[in-house]
Design a protein around this motif. Structure first.
Motif, PDB file in Angstrom:
ATOM      1  N   ALA A 266      38.688  41.657  31.807  1.00  0.00           N
ATOM      2  CA  ALA A 266      37.911  42.465  30.860  1.00  0.00           C
ATOM      3  C   ALA A 266      37.627  41.679  29.577  1.00  0.00           C
ATOM      4  O   ALA A 266      36.515  41.699  29.047  1.00  0.00           O
ATOM      5  CB  ALA A 266      38.650  43.765  30.545  1.00  0.00           C
ATOM      6  N   ARG A 271      34.271  42.474  27.307  1.00  0.00           N
ATOM      7  CA  ARG A 271      34.409  43.913  27.071  1.00  0.00           C
ATOM      8  C   ARG A 271      35.029  44.160  25.682  1.00  0.00           C
ATOM      9  O   ARG A 271      36.012  43.503  25.320  1.00  0.00           O
ATOM     10  CB  ARG A 271      35.333  44.536  28.129  1.00  0.00           C
ATOM     11  CG  ARG A 271      34.730  44.645  29.526  1.00  0.00           C
ATOM     12  CD  ARG A 271      33.657  45.691  29.508  1.00  0.00           C
ATOM     13  NE  ARG A 271      33.067  45.962  30.790  1.00  0.00           N
ATOM     14  CZ  ARG A 271      33.458  46.941  31.626  1.00  0.00           C
ATOM     15  NH1 ARG A 271      34.493  47.687  31.349  1.00  0.00           N
ATOM     16  NH2 ARG A 271      32.797  47.157  32.741  1.00  0.00           N
ATOM     17  N   ASP A 275      38.401  46.617  27.092  1.00  0.00           N
ATOM     18  CA  ASP A 275      38.444  47.946  27.723  1.00  0.00           C
ATOM     19  C   ASP A 275      37.945  47.920  29.163  1.00  0.00           C
ATOM     20  O   ASP A 275      37.022  47.178  29.513  1.00  0.00           O
ATOM     21  CB  ASP A 275      37.603  48.942  26.912  1.00  0.00           C
ATOM     22  CG  ASP A 275      38.317  49.402  25.652  1.00  0.00           C
ATOM     23  OD1 ASP A 275      39.525  49.104  25.505  1.00  0.00           O
ATOM     24  OD2 ASP A 275      37.674  50.055  24.811  1.00  0.00           O
TER      25      ASP A 275
END
Ligand code: NAD
Length: 337
Positions: A266, A271, A275
């Motif tokens: 991630a 992200r 997240d």
């Protein structure tokens, strides 16, 4: 534009605020905080208007160099919907404030189910929240289980769910939580409270859940067994889950063997905050014995409920159909791997 205020700007609140701010049909009118801590400073950097959740503390914000727009009840009065992201039990106390301004509100999974007219997971019961004044976005675990149960129920029918939830001891910032070096049956009684919570979404469902807590902050991991009403194949279940926008089926070649690598993935993918809004299901764990389906999934407790809060706003304001809301939320938040 739907005018949204966020009351309580911690783990969930700061993510909800960013997600609302990213939507083309919503305006984040402000966030309310109890104290001018680091999160207050980053909220200001992001251009969010700050309201004081405890009006007497306004001078503390000024002393910290943070301009305050006003007290929380001004934000509530000005909002079409407030998302209450305060700690468990505080939302219940705040409900009178929202009622006094006739402002619809969304509460989080730490509150009792009866705080809202409906408990909500977009995939399972979006339409139940159409026009509702008070909605509870259910917990991270209930959201994660519901996103798997809904397509299985629709496609095959579900006879019974059995789930063991290996839960993170606390979020990364929760340094008073634990265990530090133990493996706790938690709750020690069986079944755990998670099953009844899932039944707030699927009232007729037969489900037993067991919980444990481990020394980790990364994610929860579920071991899931669903007895289906039809004979199925693992390949068919996998295909079904791959079609779900909020389920990420981890393919064998990715080399992701646990929650640590999922979080690395991630972060590498850029992200925000690392997240993972999607359920992360290990594709090779999907197995079928007769009518029994098994899988392992990881749930990022800090973020899987965020798209659900955004969809709940549209359902309550009756501003979009389920399909349109989910598609818009996913596009502007960046959900889908
Ligand atoms: P948190 O402690 O990280 O954040 C809560 C914030 O609310 C804090 O900044 C706190 O200072 C603030 N606050 C306290 N009292 C307030 C008040 N009276 N008015 C305004 N703000 C106030 O908590 P969290 O983890 O974000 O949890 C919030 C809710 O979301 C809870 O119901 C929780 O059960 C639920 N939830 C949490 C997670 C998770 O893993 N963290 C996942 C899903 C749902």
């Amino acid at each position: 534009m739907i005018r949204v205020g966020v009351n309580g700007y911690g783990t969930i609140g700061k993510r909800v605020a960013d997600a609302v701010d990213a939507q083309p049909d919503m305006e984040l009118i402000g966030v309310a905080k109890t104290q001018p801590n680091f999160e207050a400073h980053t909220a200001v950097q992001r251009g969010y208007s700050m309201y004081a959740a405890i009006p007497e503390r306004m001078p503390l914000f000024s002393e910290a160099g943070i301009d305050v727009e006003g007290a929380v009840d001004e934000m509530v009065a000005d909002a079409d919907v407030v998302v209450d992201c305060t700690p468990s039990g505080i939302g219940e106390k705040n409900k009178a404030l929202y009622e006094s301004h006739d402002t619809p509100a969304i509460f989080q999974g730490g509150e009792d189910a009866d705080i809202g007219d409906v408990s909500f997971v977009a995939r399972a019961n979006y339409d139940d929240a159409l026009g509702a004044d008070y909605v509870r976005a259910v917990s991270c675990n209930t959201t994660g289980l519901s996103r798997i149960i809904a397509p299985l129920e629709e496609e095959y029918g579900v006879e019974k769910v059995r789930a063991t939830l290996v839960r993170r001891g606390g979020d990364p910032g929760q340094n008073s939580r634990g265990p530090i070096n133990d493996i706790l049956p938690d709750p020690i009684h069986i079944p755990s409270h998670h099953g009844p919570d899932v039944r707030t979404i699927f009232p007729e469902l037969k489900i037993d859940t067991l919980g444990l807590k481990v020394p980790a902050t990364l994610m929860h991991v579920h071991s899931l067994n669903v007895t289906l009403e039809d004979d199925v194949t693992a390949a068919h279940v996998r295909q079904l889950l791959e079609e779900e926008s909020r389920v990420f089926v981890i393919s064998e070649g990715m080399g992701i063997d646990g929650a640590g690598k999922l979080k690395d993935f991630a972060h590498d993918a850029g992200r925000p905050r690392g997240d993972l809004w999607e359920n992360c299901v290990w594709g090779e764990s999907i197995a079928v014995e007769g009518r029994d389906m098994y899988l392992f999934q990881a749930i990022h407790q800090e973020s899987d409920v965020i798209p659900e809060n955004v969809d709940a706003i549209r359902a309550m304001t009756e501003s979009a159909s389920k399909a349109d809301s989910v598609a818009t939320t996913d596009e502007y938040l960046g959900v889908g791997i």
